[in-house]
Design a protein around this motif. Sequence first.
Motif, PDB file in Angstrom:
ATOM      1  N   PRO A  97       4.615  16.070  -4.699  1.00 55.12           N
ATOM      2  CA  PRO A  97       4.748  15.726  -3.341  1.00 55.12           C
ATOM      3  C   PRO A  97       4.744  16.823  -2.475  1.00 55.12           C
ATOM      4  CG  PRO A  97       6.704  15.627  -4.849  1.00 55.12           C
ATOM      5  CD  PRO A  97       5.535  15.775  -5.800  1.00 55.12           C
ATOM      6  N   GLN A  98       4.521  18.044  -3.080  1.00 56.19           N
ATOM      7  CA  GLN A  98       4.396  19.323  -2.399  1.00 56.19           C
ATOM      8  C   GLN A  98       3.517  19.231  -1.060  1.00 56.19           C
ATOM      9  OE1 GLN A  98       3.792  19.230  -5.339  1.00 56.19           O
ATOM     10  NE2 GLN A  98       5.468  20.065  -6.445  1.00 56.19           N
ATOM     11  N   PRO A  99       2.471  18.599  -0.944  1.00 56.96           N
ATOM     12  CA  PRO A  99       1.649  18.626   0.274  1.00 56.96           C
ATOM     13  C   PRO A  99       2.230  17.698   1.451  1.00 56.96           C
ATOM     14  CG  PRO A  99       0.255  18.257  -1.629  1.00 56.96           C
ATOM     15  CD  PRO A  99       1.621  18.192  -2.203  1.00 56.96           C
ATOM     16  N   ALA A 151       0.981  -1.189   0.138  1.00 58.01           N
ATOM     17  CA  ALA A 151       0.000   0.026  -0.028  1.00 58.01           C
ATOM     18  C   ALA A 151       1.009   1.269   0.104  1.00 58.01           C
ATOM     19  CB  ALA A 151      -0.972   0.052   1.133  1.00 58.01           C
ATOM     20  N   SER A 152       1.945   1.302   0.758  1.00 58.71           N
ATOM     21  CA  SER A 152       2.750   2.499   0.654  1.00 58.71           C
ATOM     22  C   SER A 152       3.606   2.563  -0.637  1.00 58.71           C
ATOM     23  CB  SER A 152       3.932   2.111   1.791  1.00 58.71           C
ATOM     24  OG  SER A 152       3.288   2.240   3.095  1.00 58.71           O
ATOM     25  N   CYS A 153       3.869   1.455  -1.355  1.00 64.65           N
ATOM     26  CA  CYS A 153       4.487   1.720  -2.744  1.00 64.65           C
ATOM     27  C   CYS A 153       3.546   2.370  -3.487  1.00 64.65           C
ATOM     28  CB  CYS A 153       4.983   0.343  -3.254  1.00 64.65           C
ATOM     29  SG  CYS A 153       6.463  -0.121  -2.233  1.00 64.65           S
ATOM     30  N   VAL A 154       2.208   1.908  -3.660  1.00 66.25           N
ATOM     31  CA  VAL A 154       1.019   2.368  -4.443  1.00 66.25           C
ATOM     32  C   VAL A 154       0.754   3.888  -4.095  1.00 66.25           C
ATOM     33  CG1 VAL A 154      -1.265   2.065  -4.997  1.00 66.25           C
ATOM     34  CG2 VAL A 154       0.121   0.302  -5.056  1.00 66.25           C
ATOM     35  N   THR A 155       0.734   4.075  -2.712  1.00 63.45           N
ATOM     36  CA  THR A 155       0.657   5.434  -2.426  1.00 63.45           C
ATOM     37  C   THR A 155       1.800   6.380  -2.705  1.00 63.45           C
ATOM     38  OG1 THR A 155      -0.736   4.721  -0.517  1.00 63.45           O
ATOM     39  CG2 THR A 155      -0.378   6.911  -0.452  1.00 63.45           C
ATOM     40  N   LEU A 156       3.008   5.886  -2.702  1.00 62.21           N
ATOM     41  CA  LEU A 156       4.200   6.554  -2.992  1.00 62.21           C
ATOM     42  C   LEU A 156       3.883   7.037  -4.541  1.00 62.21           C
ATOM     43  CD1 LEU A 156       6.613   8.209  -2.383  1.00 62.21           C
ATOM     44  CD2 LEU A 156       8.001   5.999  -2.669  1.00 62.21           C
ATOM     45  N   ILE A 157       3.349   6.136  -5.252  1.00 63.97           N
ATOM     46  CA  ILE A 157       3.475   6.419  -6.696  1.00 63.97           C
ATOM     47  C   ILE A 157       2.294   7.620  -6.994  1.00 63.97           C
ATOM     48  CG2 ILE A 157       2.529   5.564  -8.952  1.00 63.97           C
ATOM     49  CD1 ILE A 157       3.858   2.715  -8.018  1.00 63.97           C
ATOM     50  N   ALA A 158       1.104   7.496  -6.462  1.00 61.98           N
ATOM     51  CA  ALA A 158      -0.008   8.360  -6.408  1.00 61.98           C
ATOM     52  C   ALA A 158       0.504   9.819  -6.209  1.00 61.98           C
ATOM     53  CB  ALA A 158      -1.095   7.894  -5.751  1.00 61.98           C
ATOM     54  N   VAL A 159       1.516   9.618  -5.084  1.00 61.85           N
ATOM     55  CA  VAL A 159       2.021  11.184  -4.328  1.00 61.85           C
ATOM     56  C   VAL A 159       2.899  11.565  -5.439  1.00 61.85           C
ATOM     57  CG1 VAL A 159       3.349  12.227  -2.849  1.00 61.85           C
ATOM     58  CG2 VAL A 159       1.615  10.642  -2.086  1.00 61.85           C
TER      59      VAL A 159
END
Length: 144
Positions: A56-58, A43-51
């Motif tokens: 990534p500014q937020p 999930a972290s890898c998928v979310t990192l890709i989305a960010v």
Amino acid sequence: MPYYVMTMLAAGFGIPILAALNSALGSRIGSPAAAALILFCVASCVTLIAVLITGPQPLLRAADAPKHLFAGGLFVAFYVLSITYIAPSMGVGNAVFFVLLGQLASAAAIDHFGLFGARPSPLDATRALGIAVMAVGVWITQRA
């Protein structure tokens, strides 16, 4: 609005699948906790890709957010760990029915009181009846 409805239906559709897959993984490898960790890594890898795709500014502004807003991660971890441990014994359907019942009650309270910045939506008789019907449904599935 239909996009939101379809997205949330898809998310709801995925919760029992998540529970079944992760509980099966936990049983297969002999550790529900390790299965949960694997799930969070994926999930972290998928979310990192989305960010990275959305910018990534937020993430830089997260340091200024009130710390209690990060507690959502504790609830996600509790859900994944509990469903991964309990679903093999209780059954995915039964476990998810109780999760759903808890979600309905919690959502009704959050909306009723406007907690955590939610738009207030008073708990009226119709919504209360819906939660009661769901509770009866959970009870019926447990007796079968």
